[in-house]
Motif scaffolding. Sequence first.
Motif, PDB file in Angstrom:
ATOM      1  N   GLU A  43       0.839  -1.204   0.000  1.00 45.95           N
ATOM      2  CA  GLU A  43       0.000   0.000   0.000  1.00 45.95           C
ATOM      3  C   GLU A  43       0.875   1.256   0.000  1.00 45.95           C
ATOM      4  OE1 GLU A  43      -0.569  -2.671   2.018  1.00 45.95           O
ATOM      5  OE2 GLU A  43      -2.246  -3.336   0.774  1.00 45.95           O
ATOM      6  N   SER A  46       2.263   1.717  -3.406  1.00 41.84           N
ATOM      7  CA  SER A  46       1.195   2.222  -4.281  1.00 41.84           C
ATOM      8  C   SER A  46       1.000   3.722  -4.065  1.00 41.84           C
ATOM      9  CB  SER A  46      -0.150   1.532  -3.985  1.00 41.84           C
ATOM     10  OG  SER A  46      -0.029   0.153  -4.150  1.00 41.84           O
ATOM     11  N   LEU A  50       1.470   6.729  -6.814  1.00 42.14           N
ATOM     12  CA  LEU A  50       0.344   7.600  -7.202  1.00 42.14           C
ATOM     13  C   LEU A  50       0.636   9.062  -6.850  1.00 42.14           C
ATOM     14  CD1 LEU A  50      -2.675   5.337  -6.132  1.00 42.14           C
ATOM     15  CD2 LEU A  50      -1.758   5.687  -8.437  1.00 42.14           C
ATOM     16  N   ASN A  51       1.210   9.291  -5.668  1.00 40.86           N
ATOM     17  CA  ASN A  51       1.540  10.675  -5.279  1.00 40.86           C
ATOM     18  C   ASN A  51       2.543  11.292  -6.237  1.00 40.86           C
ATOM     19  OD1 ASN A  51      -0.133  10.777  -3.098  1.00 40.86           O
ATOM     20  ND2 ASN A  51       1.424  10.067  -1.633  1.00 40.86           N
ATOM     21  N   ASN A  54       0.751  12.078  -9.467  1.00 46.66           N
ATOM     22  CA  ASN A  54      -0.146  13.230  -9.245  1.00 46.66           C
ATOM     23  C   ASN A  54       0.636  14.537  -9.235  1.00 46.66           C
ATOM     24  OD1 ASN A  54      -2.305  11.528  -9.082  1.00 46.66           O
ATOM     25  ND2 ASN A  54      -2.363  11.475  -6.838  1.00 46.66           N
ATOM     26  N   LEU A 101      -3.460  -0.948 -11.194  1.00 44.70           N
ATOM     27  CA  LEU A 101      -3.479   0.196 -10.268  1.00 44.70           C
ATOM     28  C   LEU A 101      -3.473   1.516 -11.044  1.00 44.70           C
ATOM     29  CD1 LEU A 101      -2.929   1.282  -7.228  1.00 44.70           C
ATOM     30  CD2 LEU A 101      -0.553   1.425  -7.990  1.00 44.70           C
ATOM     31  N   LEU A 102      -2.557   1.620 -12.008  1.00 46.31           N
ATOM     32  CA  LEU A 102      -2.415   2.879 -12.736  1.00 46.31           C
ATOM     33  C   LEU A 102      -3.549   3.084 -13.748  1.00 46.31           C
ATOM     34  CD1 LEU A 102       1.450   3.053 -13.264  1.00 46.31           C
ATOM     35  CD2 LEU A 102       0.069   4.070 -11.468  1.00 46.31           C
ATOM     36  N   GLU A 103      -3.994   1.997 -14.366  1.00 48.13           N
ATOM     37  CA  GLU A 103      -5.108   2.128 -15.325  1.00 48.13           C
ATOM     38  C   GLU A 103      -6.362   2.632 -14.609  1.00 48.13           C
ATOM     39  OE1 GLU A 103      -3.506  -1.330 -18.344  1.00 48.13           O
ATOM     40  OE2 GLU A 103      -5.156  -1.779 -16.984  1.00 48.13           O
ATOM     41  N   GLN A 104      -6.618   2.092 -13.414  1.00 47.81           N
ATOM     42  CA  GLN A 104      -7.806   2.521 -12.659  1.00 47.81           C
ATOM     43  C   GLN A 104      -7.739   3.996 -12.295  1.00 47.81           C
ATOM     44  OE1 GLN A 104      -8.039   0.020  -9.184  1.00 47.81           O
ATOM     45  NE2 GLN A 104      -8.476  -1.786 -10.436  1.00 47.81           N
ATOM     46  N   HIS A 105      -6.551   4.466 -11.941  1.00 48.29           N
ATOM     47  CA  HIS A 105      -6.431   5.852 -11.492  1.00 48.29           C
ATOM     48  C   HIS A 105      -6.373   6.863 -12.625  1.00 48.29           C
ATOM     49  CE1 HIS A 105      -5.804   4.444  -7.407  1.00 48.29           C
ATOM     50  NE2 HIS A 105      -5.991   5.688  -7.042  1.00 48.29           N
ATOM     51  N   TYR A 106      -5.741   6.498 -13.717  1.00 52.31           N
ATOM     52  CA  TYR A 106      -5.474   7.513 -14.750  1.00 52.31           C
ATOM     53  C   TYR A 106      -6.161   7.225 -16.084  1.00 52.31           C
ATOM     54  CZ  TYR A 106      -2.073   8.742 -11.225  1.00 52.31           C
ATOM     55  OH  TYR A 106      -1.492   9.088 -10.034  1.00 52.31           O
ATOM     56  N   HIS A 107      -6.786   6.068 -16.217  1.00 49.72           N
ATOM     57  CA  HIS A 107      -7.485   5.704 -17.458  1.00 49.72           C
ATOM     58  C   HIS A 107      -6.595   5.893 -18.679  1.00 49.72           C
ATOM     59  CE1 HIS A 107     -10.958   5.354 -14.915  1.00 49.72           C
ATOM     60  NE2 HIS A 107     -10.739   6.592 -14.472  1.00 49.72           N
TER      61      HIS A 107
END
Length: 332
Positions: A43, A46, A50-51, A54, A101-107
């Motif tokens: 976690e 992850s 993501l941070n 972003n 993980l990345l596909e879900q967040h950034y499409h």
Amino acid sequence: MATLQDVAIGLDLGGTKILAALISRDGETIREIESETSKQSKEDVSMSILNTINRLLENDKVDRNRIKGIGIASAGIIDSKKNIIKFANNLGLENFPIGSLLEQHYHLPVKLCNDANAAAIAEWIWGAGRGKENLIYITVSTGIGAGIISNGSLVTGIHDSAGEFGHTSIMHQGVLCKCGNRGCLERYASGTAIVNTASQRLLAGEKSALQKLLNEGLEITNQQIAIAAEEGDVFSINLLKEVGGFLGTGVNNLIHLFNTEVIVFGGGVMNMSPFILPSIKEAVRGYGIFHMAKDVAIEMTTLGKKGGVMGASGLFFTNEATEEELALSHVK
Ligand SMILES: [Zn+2]
């Protein structure tokens, strides 16, 4: 202008830091961010990833529609078809589904490759092997690895493990390696091997300016060997020449297998290239099959430490990636 070109996000996942960059098709870094890798748990990793992305995308001036995708360069064993990091010791990860993980967040589409392959892609698109269809990138660091581009394609193998150059044997019945093989190149020419060999020889009483470090109870490092070599220490110069000979023997094997056009070297040990590269070239020109070896260019990286992050984004800019786009546009 770069902002009018396609761009891709590159991510270089290392044991101590994450490097993320927005790179344009012509290789310009539009923005880059570096952060510490938090590796308490999956976690945490992850969240760090993501941070970092972003932050990279905050206030960016690039139209989101121009972002082709997110490319990831990771150490360890990966599955590039499922976009999973199967095992990365230095990140403390096992079966980590970074793609989803990345596909879900950034499409956005996600592509994954190992770090040596990423560096090879970067040298192929933008670096010392630019535009060449047959090139091999070799990193000589604590370990030794390679990324192989053959006939315009990255060679991955069935388990994304092609290019384990450090574990190809250069000596029958040589030193036992942790991989189970004997005589692995990595046991003779990696940063770890250089320090081990130097220490053993110094303890055996060989003359060197480095002896005073041992007398002071200090450990020998590659940096000290480099300094000693620069100051004319014959022991260090000869040791690095010998290392170049081992690497050259390995490089000959690669040239004979792949009939390659360019060999590009990178990695921390190659900071000592003035002492290593000449004997690599000598081994290649001296012992390689003449018509295969005579014209092989042996170069140093022009991208350095940025090779990983650039090559990660470059996964969206290779000829293969462009062909995929063309195929998709025909379907549309
Ligand atoms: Zn090995």
